[in-house]
Each structure stands twice: as structure tokens, then as C-alpha cells.
Design a protein around this motif. Sequence first.
Motif, short mmCIF file in Angstrom:
data_model
loop_
_atom_site.label_atom_id
_atom_site.label_comp_id
_atom_site.label_asym_id
_atom_site.label_seq_id
_atom_site.Cartn_x
_atom_site.Cartn_y
_atom_site.Cartn_z
N THR A 152 25.63 27.14 -27.54
CA THR A 152 26.49 28.02 -28.33
C THR A 152 27.43 27.22 -29.22
OG1 THR A 152 26.41 29.70 -26.59
CG2 THR A 152 28.16 29.90 -28.23
N PHE A 153 28.03 26.18 -28.66
CA PHE A 153 28.93 25.36 -29.47
C PHE A 153 28.16 24.57 -30.52
CE2 PHE A 153 31.62 21.47 -30.05
CZ PHE A 153 32.67 22.11 -30.69
N LEU A 154 26.96 24.11 -30.19
CA LEU A 154 26.14 23.41 -31.18
C LEU A 154 25.84 24.32 -32.36
CD1 LEU A 154 24.38 21.02 -32.10
CD2 LEU A 154 22.54 21.95 -30.68
N GLY A 155 25.41 25.55 -32.08
CA GLY A 155 25.14 26.50 -33.17
C GLY A 155 26.39 26.81 -33.97
N PHE A 156 27.51 26.94 -33.28
CA PHE A 156 28.78 27.17 -33.95
C PHE A 156 29.12 26.04 -34.91
CE2 PHE A 156 33.31 26.01 -33.89
CZ PHE A 156 33.87 27.11 -34.52
N MET A 157 28.92 24.79 -34.46
CA MET A 157 29.28 23.66 -35.30
C MET A 157 28.36 23.51 -36.51
SD MET A 157 32.08 22.34 -34.66
CE MET A 157 31.79 21.30 -36.08
N PHE A 158 27.07 23.78 -36.34
CA PHE A 158 26.18 23.74 -37.50
C PHE A 158 26.63 24.79 -38.53
CE2 PHE A 158 22.56 21.74 -34.98
CZ PHE A 158 22.60 20.57 -35.70
N HIS A 159 26.97 25.97 -38.05
CA HIS A 159 27.40 27.05 -38.94
C HIS A 159 28.73 26.69 -39.61
CE1 HIS A 159 27.70 31.14 -40.43
NE2 HIS A 159 28.88 31.30 -39.84
N ILE B 142 17.47 17.16 -30.78
CA ILE B 142 18.76 17.31 -30.10
C ILE B 142 18.49 17.72 -28.66
CG2 ILE B 142 21.05 18.35 -30.16
CD1 ILE B 142 20.41 19.20 -33.07
N ILE B 143 18.93 16.89 -27.74
CA ILE B 143 18.78 17.17 -26.31
C ILE B 143 20.06 17.83 -25.85
CG2 ILE B 143 18.27 16.11 -24.06
CD1 ILE B 143 17.34 13.60 -25.76
N VAL B 144 19.98 19.07 -25.36
CA VAL B 144 21.18 19.85 -25.05
C VAL B 144 21.26 20.07 -23.55
CG1 VAL B 144 22.49 21.93 -25.55
CG2 VAL B 144 20.95 20.99 -27.28
N ASN B 145 22.46 19.85 -23.01
CA ASN B 145 22.68 20.05 -21.59
C ASN B 145 22.93 21.53 -21.30
OD1 ASN B 145 23.11 19.70 -18.89
ND2 ASN B 145 25.04 18.62 -19.08
N THR B 146 21.85 22.30 -21.36
CA THR B 146 21.89 23.72 -21.05
C THR B 146 20.51 24.13 -20.60
OG1 THR B 146 22.65 25.88 -21.85
CG2 THR B 146 21.29 24.58 -23.35
N TYR B 147 20.35 25.39 -20.26
CA TYR B 147 19.01 25.89 -19.94
C TYR B 147 18.82 27.27 -20.56
CZ TYR B 147 21.58 27.73 -15.77
OH TYR B 147 22.48 28.30 -14.90
N LEU B 148 17.57 27.58 -20.81
CA LEU B 148 17.24 28.75 -21.60
C LEU B 148 17.81 30.03 -21.00
CD1 LEU B 148 15.66 29.73 -24.09
CD2 LEU B 148 13.66 30.00 -22.61
N GLU B 149 17.75 30.14 -19.68
CA GLU B 149 18.20 31.36 -19.02
C GLU B 149 19.70 31.56 -19.17
OE1 GLU B 149 14.37 30.06 -17.40
OE2 GLU B 149 16.29 29.04 -17.80
N LEU B 150 20.46 30.49 -19.32
CA LEU B 150 21.91 30.58 -19.47
C LEU B 150 22.32 30.90 -20.90
CD1 LEU B 150 24.70 30.20 -18.11
CD2 LEU B 150 24.57 27.78 -18.77
N GLU B 151 21.61 30.34 -21.88
CA GLU B 151 22.00 30.51 -23.28
C GLU B 151 20.79 30.86 -24.14
OE1 GLU B 151 25.55 28.08 -24.78
OE2 GLU B 151 24.32 26.61 -23.73
N SER B 152 20.03 31.83 -23.71
CA SER B 152 18.78 32.16 -24.42
C SER B 152 19.05 32.59 -25.86
CB SER B 152 18.03 33.28 -23.67
OG SER B 152 18.85 34.43 -23.54
N TYR B 153 20.07 33.39 -26.08
CA TYR B 153 20.35 33.86 -27.44
C TYR B 153 20.76 32.70 -28.35
CZ TYR B 153 22.24 36.76 -31.21
OH TYR B 153 22.49 37.34 -32.43
N TRP C 237 32.45 22.08 -20.43
CA TRP C 237 31.05 22.44 -20.22
C TRP C 237 30.50 21.88 -18.91
CZ3 TRP C 237 28.53 26.36 -21.57
CH2 TRP C 237 27.14 26.42 -21.48
N ASN C 238 30.82 20.63 -18.57
CA ASN C 238 30.35 20.08 -17.31
C ASN C 238 30.88 20.90 -16.14
OD1 ASN C 238 28.85 17.97 -18.38
ND2 ASN C 238 30.52 16.51 -18.29
N LEU D 270 35.83 28.61 -26.93
CA LEU D 270 34.54 29.23 -27.21
C LEU D 270 33.77 29.45 -25.91
CD1 LEU D 270 32.57 30.21 -29.42
CD2 LEU D 270 31.59 27.91 -29.42
N ASN D 271 33.78 28.46 -25.03
CA ASN D 271 33.12 28.61 -23.73
C ASN D 271 33.72 29.77 -22.95
OD1 ASN D 271 31.70 26.29 -24.39
ND2 ASN D 271 32.91 24.94 -23.10
#
Length: 481
Positions: free
Chosen positions: A144-151, A213-224, A368-369, A392-393
Motif C-alpha cells: 500500500t505504501f509502495l503504491g502510494f509513493m509511486f502515485h 521490487i521485492i515487497v515484504n507482504t503477502y497477497l492475502e493481506l494486501e491483495s487490492y 510495518w515489521n 497510512l498503515n
Amino acid sequence: MKTAELVFVPSPGAGHLFAMLELAKQLVSRDSRLSITVCIMKRPYESVAPGFTSHSLAPDPKNSNQIRFVDLPAVDSDPNATPGQLLLSHIAAHKVHIREIVSALTQSDSRLAGLVLDMFCTSIVDVANEFGVPSYVFYTCGATFLGFMFHLQNLYDRREIDPIALRDSDAELEIPGLMNPLPGKNLPSDAVEEEWLKVLVETTRRIREARGIIVNTYLELESYAVDCLSNGGTPPVYPVGPILNLRGEGHETKEKNEIIEWLDAQPPSSVVFLCFGSLGSFCEEQLKEIATALERSGERFLWSVRRSPEKAPAMEVLNGNGADSFGDLLPGGFLERTAGRGKVIGWAPQTAVLAHRSVRGFVSHCGWNSTLESIWFGVPMAAWPIYAEQQLNAFKLVKEMELAEGIRIDYRRDGGVIVTAEEIEGGIRRLMAAAAETDGMGKKVKEMGEKGREALTKGGSSYSSMGRLIEDLMDNNKIMP
């Protein structure tokens, strides 16, 4: 077999470093053709805050042949630099040493598969480009934060937005990765502080140059959020988390043993744990409000207190220095009155505490950790963000995912606001009640933790994403078994 060599460049902060080491371990355990050299930077002013070395970070025996550490030489730092300037200049000054390591590897029998860079080390992309090898960025924040920063970076560079002007406003922004509009007052602290905004925008520009980009998350947590990053406008994203350092930082101390012994003596699922990260300090007035709230709540508590550094030099801010002395900061008699049900500590062995059977709820800064750790252990949170991307988190956890209660999700440490004891007490009571529910937030958090475990197992979403990453590394360098 030919070996595919990766060069890892973590930033010197403990949270970033240990997450990157766990990523290295997962990669080599998945593919015996991979070998990883980890470049260890000294922190600015090493004599002030001793950091990590190749000796202290020795790998497990089972992967010692695949992971090696190199201590980078110290570099000069400007004692008058602001924290943001110091961070970027300190990392960029290591280019010459990393270039030497990469050059040596290109002349060895191994094939250099690429550089994996911490999200703040994107200036090292220049070294990868110089040698014609791909660079990958390890993003220790969420998707979510990665997408926010790109935007944000896109809007900022086109001069379509000044986020600093929105920091205290109710104006709502449509943000990729969030299903609901984000009020300006919930913008991340680093996006509304001029110095750190420039750091984030600069590093985000360079992330666009990465191969992945290797992101420390998983699809089920941040699918959108992950789906929003899959539109082809950014480098490919590999969600491979949750990547957790479940053993902590290797601390086996008298203090840790005392904390665990105290928890052992508490009833199951009875303790609220308060911890705000290595930089999570409050002023004396705010600490007294927290103490009052804890005393009034009647809950059992374990509270990690950090003294607020007054006008700390840049080097201390970066290194997280600050005395853990707190007796003179709390209301008179507080420690004595709560001695039967509460414990106030300095440093906290966070993962060991969250894993303990007596802990029911976690009052957290939403780093995030810490968020991933809390979900992993099935411990619901009360969100009280302080700095960085934590606002944001907190918004995501409380408003969209319903995995946390809110105490003050638009709080900023530099805002001059004191959260009252009444507000804190209310948040703690809601947290402990929700965590006890058999079909509410407590259940949701535990289910999401189980999904994180499943994501890492064979056939899981993160396991598959890691496989695609390895395939890309091998295909790019045409390394055959």
C-alpha cells in the motif's frame, strides 16, 4: 553447477537489515545455485552507536556456504547534516566500496545475477548499471505504501500536488491501493515533512529503474494494493512475505529473561503490550497521560518506554539512541501502585513478547515489521502511529481491514498534540474487549496470521512469487543447472 551470485545492500537500520537477511536465507534455501554476498555498512558515527558486523551476523551453519558477509569500510559523514541528508549521503558514499566488490565477483567463476538493494539504497543502482546487471529493490514497507509513493512521486514531479499543504486537512485523496479516500490528516508523516518528502521522492524515482521490487507482504493481506501495482506502470512486484526475524536481534540478556519470567506469571491472554519501536519516544507530558490511562484501565500491562531525545543530533536520530531511564518521567508512585499488575521496561524483545500466551493486545506505532509480527502471532492491535509511513498503515488496518482499533490514527509526533488519558484508556479497553471476542477482531487477526503461514508454504502465494523471482534471476543470466 554454475552459481548465481547476488549482492545484497541493506541499509544499516536493524529493522531493514534483519528483514533483508531473512530474505537471503529464504532465497538460498529455495535454490542451491544461489550465493549471496551481504554488504554491511557501519552506521554513521559507529563509535556512538555500535552496529552490526560480519562476526555478529554469522549465518546459520546450514547456509554458511551460500551467504557471506563483507564489512564495508567506514565513510566520512557530515556532523551538521540533517537526518535525511545524512541517510542518503551515507549510503551513496559506499558506492566506491560496493563497486570493488561487484568488480571482483564479475571476475570470479560465479555469474553475477544482480544487486538487491534496500529501499533507501537506490543510489547504488548506478553500480548495477555500470556493470550491466539488473538491480532489484527490497521494499521493507507494505504494498500500500509502495503504491502510494509511486502515485505521490508522479503527482509531485508534475507539480500537481503539495502534500505538505494537506497535512492537517480533511481533503480526501484517491490513492491506488486504498479502497477508501485518504484524508490529508492521515497522510504519512514522511510525506508531509519537506526533508523526508524529498528523500522518499528521490528514492522512489530510482526504484522505477529496478528490474523488480521485492515487497515484504503477502497477497492475502494486501491483495487490492498488489493488484493496483500490476498495471504495467511500474517494475514487476514480488510479494514474498511475511519475512520476519522471529528470533529477534539475538538478545539473550538478563533483561529479556526477567520480562519473560514476568509474563510467565500472568494469566493467559491477560496482558496489553505497549511498544512503539526503537524511535518511538514521547515527551514527558504524553508519557504521564499513558501512565494514567494504564492505571485507570485496570488491565495488566507490559510497557516499553523510550525517553524522548531533546533536539537529538542527526546521528542519534538515525541510530535510535536514547536512554531507557524512565523512573523520573512517570507520575509519582505510579510504579508502586501498579507493581502487582504492570511492568515498565526499556528495550523489549518484541517477537518473544507477542508470541507469549499471556499477551492479548498490542498498542503499536504500526511500523510495518511490527504489524506483520502482530498479525503472525494473532495479536490484535490498537493503532497509534508516530512517524514515517505509520499513519497510512494505521488507516489501512483500522478503516479498511478491521484488524486494529484506533487510538489516534492521525497522530504525528511533531504535531504538538497530547493524546489524553481518557482517549488512551478508551482505546485500550476497546482493544482488550475486541481481542477477547470469539467471532470479531481477534478471530480476523488470527485468520490473517494463518494465511501468512500458508502463503509461505509450497503452493502458497508468497512461495510462488519467490519462485517467479528466482526464475527471473536465472533466466536473465542464463544460468543452467
